[in-house]
Write a protein that holds these residues in place. Structure first.
Motif, short mmCIF file in Angstrom:
data_model
loop_
_atom_site.label_atom_id
_atom_site.label_comp_id
_atom_site.label_asym_id
_atom_site.label_seq_id
_atom_site.Cartn_x
_atom_site.Cartn_y
_atom_site.Cartn_z
N UNK A 1 -2.00 9.81 -6.91
CA UNK A 1 -2.66 9.74 -5.54
C UNK A 1 -2.93 8.13 -5.16
N UNK A 2 -1.81 7.54 -4.60
CA UNK A 2 -2.05 6.40 -4.27
C UNK A 2 -1.42 6.29 -2.81
N UNK A 3 -2.29 6.08 -1.65
CA UNK A 3 -1.78 6.03 -0.39
C UNK A 3 -1.20 4.71 0.16
N UNK A 4 -0.76 4.67 1.26
CA UNK A 4 -0.01 3.50 1.68
C UNK A 4 -0.65 2.41 2.02
N UNK A 5 -2.13 2.72 2.48
CA UNK A 5 -3.06 1.69 2.73
C UNK A 5 -3.22 1.02 1.32
N UNK A 6 -2.99 1.54 0.34
CA UNK A 6 -3.51 0.82 -0.90
C UNK A 6 -2.24 0.01 -1.50
N UNK A 7 -1.03 0.13 -0.81
CA UNK A 7 0.06 -0.39 -1.47
C UNK A 7 -0.24 -2.04 -1.67
N UNK A 8 -0.81 -2.74 -0.65
CA UNK A 8 -0.76 -4.03 -0.67
C UNK A 8 -2.04 -4.60 -1.79
N UNK A 9 -2.91 -3.55 -2.21
CA UNK A 9 -3.72 -3.69 -3.05
C UNK A 9 -3.09 -3.70 -4.34
N UNK A 10 -2.19 -2.72 -4.66
CA UNK A 10 -1.66 -2.45 -5.92
C UNK A 10 -0.72 -3.42 -6.29
N UNK A 11 -0.03 -4.07 -5.46
CA UNK A 11 0.78 -5.30 -5.57
C UNK A 11 0.05 -6.33 -6.10
N UNK A 12 -1.15 -6.66 -5.45
CA UNK A 12 -1.70 -8.10 -5.61
C UNK A 12 -2.64 -7.77 -7.02
N UNK A 13 -2.92 -6.39 -7.22
CA UNK A 13 -3.53 -6.30 -8.72
C UNK A 13 -2.48 -6.22 -9.65
N UNK A 14 -1.10 -6.45 -9.43
CA UNK A 14 -0.23 -6.67 -10.59
C UNK A 14 0.75 -5.46 -10.82
N UNK A 15 0.57 -4.41 -9.78
CA UNK A 15 1.70 -3.51 -9.99
C UNK A 15 3.10 -3.78 -9.34
#
Ligand code: SF4
Lengths: 141, 556
Positions: free
Chosen positions: A92-106
């Protein structure tokens, strides 16, 4: 089949990855077995992966709910430990979290078909999900 | 004062555009309410009892006249003509429509303000001593490091979905006007034996339903280590903090359950990895932020005589300057507290008109600077003493010259049942009645320093645990009931108050407070002994005997 979201948009895996648990990975014979594909629950202590670092092929971190942010810290810790392989956010990752996920290292995000139909591709690739400014990178230098 | 860089401006603009689009997606159904909730919260939008509420950050409590005028504009254009200043250096608008909020955010961005991370399970608006940069007792101005932390915590990819909210406060004074021991992380600017700057780091404080005094994680952290160290703390908390029970999710519980030594061990291990990620650019940025907080160009050589004269001839001015003025680092200047606690009014509320008056006064007499205190008052930090009589006259005309800073009617009260969905009782009316009662009794100045703090439920937003007299409104079988705590103190050696005993119904709570105060006047050793000092000298028993005269009170 689940949708894999990358910077290029929606995609699929031609052959779905077979994931093993951390316990299975830790008990795999040290000799000869490289390219482990490990699925992590959100309560995993990233330090537990230290003995496997040289043998990991891919890591996938579960997000049970979009409000549960443990996966972001797990990703960042793995990167700080020196893991450079494929790193995927799952669940359950939403579109609004995509940039966070990328910056966190995913590297990418794996979501269900239901979620992908409610939040179609353009919501993940639009300008809002590609925010340029990154205070943390700027402060670290 | 800090002025937004181009980077800040771009960030806020893009973030506002993103939120506008998220609101649209919520309305279209692309986002469920569950998914939308954290997104709106991290942009300051709450769902209250009657309507949405927008909480705007006033970072470290500092703002200029243009920003204050913009707050007035928002109050008039999109709310009912007023705003409510909170205990965490925010302003809340209680009546906006969801669809107007993106426009409100754009209006704020024009003056370098935002509502980012004022709510939600993320690092909140960083608060600081409201006398920062002006107080005579200060070691260093805490605002530059608060600004550095603001930037570091903004949209931090790891920390937008923490187990629970996370509050950081900074003080630059040993007197600690920022209540750092009641925060998730509290920082105190200190110097080591060689004079090098650093921080005492406190962790795990908080009020709420399980109040705890923060503990020292490290007594001295070198200045350059701050960001990696704080990042290590929040990172440890993000994995270790409980997510199974929202009432056990704050870091104070994590510290309590794991022990401060275990937390320290984990933080240091994490810090060792993070330290090298910071290559010193943050310290260069801190230096450039510090330059922006350079003191204003004070007027030198001007006589403060008009101030002395006014004190002699005008008793109203004298009473006001006795309570509402604090020593400035320059003898010929003063720090002015403008009380938002006129008896009978809602503590912390200011009308658009009052905000404009304050903006004008800051411009004319105060080097264009204003502060919002956690005590819900407005501060003019740099006023020449010669200007005080004129300033006072202008404040009087606007209904802003209440001479009660630090006195019994300078009450902190949370919104309570009048606005808050979680409330179990009203708190604003109780504050109003207490203030009006002591106004009528004309006892306020005789009683002297007294902090009454009122919360409308156990979440303790009114900080009742650290009130000299704390009042907690509960619901007992559908009837409001008010519990009293005694002896709390929000100062540098924070003390949690003790429960006095059974609660009082709404129509008896003000009498109970009056009885306590009259009892104190009888018990004190002399006029110089404050309520808190008397309480500390005698303990709770004589005060319990006053509150519950018919019960037999046994000495503990
Ligand atoms: S203390 Fe309770 S009633 Fe008061 S604002 Fe907080 S949650 Fe609401």
């Amino acid at each position: 089949m689940n949708v894999i979201v990358t910077d290029r948009g929606f995609g699929h895996e031609a052959i779905p990855t077979v994931w093993i648990s951390l316990a299975e990975a830790l008990s795999a014979p040290a000799e000869g077995v490289a390219d482990l594909r490990v699925h992590l629950d959100p309560d995993t202590d990233p330090a537990a992966l230290a003995p496997l670092l040289g043998r990991l092929g891919a890591v996938r971190v579960a997000f049970p709910s979009s409000a549960d942010g443990r996966g972001f810290t797990i990703a960042r810790q793995l990167r700080l430990m020196g893991y450079e392989g494929s790193l995927r956010a799952y669940g359950h990752v939403i579109a609004d979290q995509y940039s966070l996920a990328r910056r966190a290292g995913f590297d990418d995000v794996e979501i269900s078909h239901d979620l992908a139909s409610r939040q179609p591709e353009h919501m993940w690739t639009g300008p809002e999900s590609r925010r340029q400014q990154d205070y943390q990178a700027r402060l670290r230098g | 004062m800090y002025v937004y860089s181009e980077f800040d401006r771009d960030f806020v603009r893009d973030r506002n555009a993103q939120f506008r689009e998220q609101v649209a997606r919520r309305l279209s159904g692309a986002l469920t309410e569950d998914e939308f909730k954290p997104l709106r919260l991290m942009n300051g939008v709450y769902l209250q009892l009657h309507a949405y509420m927008l909480r705007v950050a006033i970072p470290y409590g500092t703002l200029n006249s243009a920003q204050m005028r913009k707050l007035a504009y928002l109050a008039q254009r999109w709310d009912k003509g007023y705003g409510h200043f909170t205990t965490r250096q925010n302003i809340q608008y209680n009546w906006p429509a969801l669809t107007d909020i993106p426009d409100m955010l754009d209006a704020l961005a024009e003056v370098g303000m935002h509502a980012i991370q004022t709510s939600g399970n993320t690092i909140r608006n960083v608060t600081a001593d409201h006398f920062a940069g002006a107080a005579a007792d200060e070691i260093a101005d805490p605002r530059p490091v608060a600004e550095l932390l603001r930037q570091w915590s903004t949209d931090h990819p790891e920390f937008q979905y923490l187990p629970r909210k996370f509050k950081i406060a900074v003080t630059g004074s040993p007197l600690d006007r920022a209540v750092i021991r009641a925060h998730d992380i509290g920082l105190r600017l200190v110097r080591d034996a060689d004079g090098a700057p650093g921080y005492e780091v406190i962790v795990g404080g908080g009020l709420g339903r399980t109040p705890m005094v923060g503990q020292v994680l490290t007594p001295f952290l070198p200045q350059a280590d701050l960001l990696p160290y704080v990042e290590a703390i929040v990172s440890v908390y993000n994995l270790l903090g409980r997510r199974d029970n929202k009432y056990k999710a704050r870091i104070k519980i994590t510290v309590h359950e794991n022990g401060i030594d275990e937390i320290r061990r984990r933080v240091e291990a994490r810090f060792a990895r993070l330290r090298k990620e910071f290559r010193g650019v943050d310290q260069q940025m801190l230096a450039s932020i510090e330059a922006q907080f350079a003191p204003p160009a004070f007027e030198v050589g001007r006589s403060a005589l008009p101030y002395e004269d006014a004190r002699e001839i005008d008793p109203v001015f004298q009473a006001w300057s006795d309570t509402n003025i604090h020593p400035h680092k320059r003898d010929d200047h003063a720090i002015v507290t403008v009380s938002l606690k006129r008896p009978g009014e809602t503590p912390g509320d200011a009308s658009a008109e009052q905000m404009r008056v304050l903006a004008d006064l800051a411009q004319e007499f105060g080097h264009d600077e204003l502060r919002i205190s956690h005590e819900q008052n407005v501060i003019l930090p740099h006023v020449h003493r010669a200007d005080l009589p004129t300033l006072h006259a202008r404040l009087r005309r606007a209904g802003l010259a209440t001479a009660n800073a630090g006195l019994i009617s300078d009450i902190i009260a949370c919104p309570g049942m009048d606005y808050c969905a979680l409330a179990t009782a009203r708190s604003i009316p109780v504050a109003q009645e207490i203030a009006s009662r002591f106004e009528a009794l004309k006892l306020e100045h005789e009683v002297g320093p007294m902090k009454i703090k009122i919360s409308g439920c156990i979440n303790a937003c009114g900080h009742h645990h650290v009130g000299h007299i704390g009042i907690l409104g509960l619901d007992r079988a559908g009837v409001e009931n008010y519990q009293i705590t005694l002896g709390g103190d929000a100062g540098p050696d924070m003390v949690l108050g003790e429960r006095a005993g059974a609660g009082f119904p709404a129509d008896r709570i003000v009498d109970a407070v009056e009885a306590l105060v009259r009892g104190y006047l009888d018990l004190r050793a002399g006029p110089a002994e404050t309520f808190l000092d008397t309480y500390r000298r005698l303990g709770a028993e004589p005060f319990r005997a006053i509150l519950y005269p018919t019960e037999k009170v046994h000495a503990a």
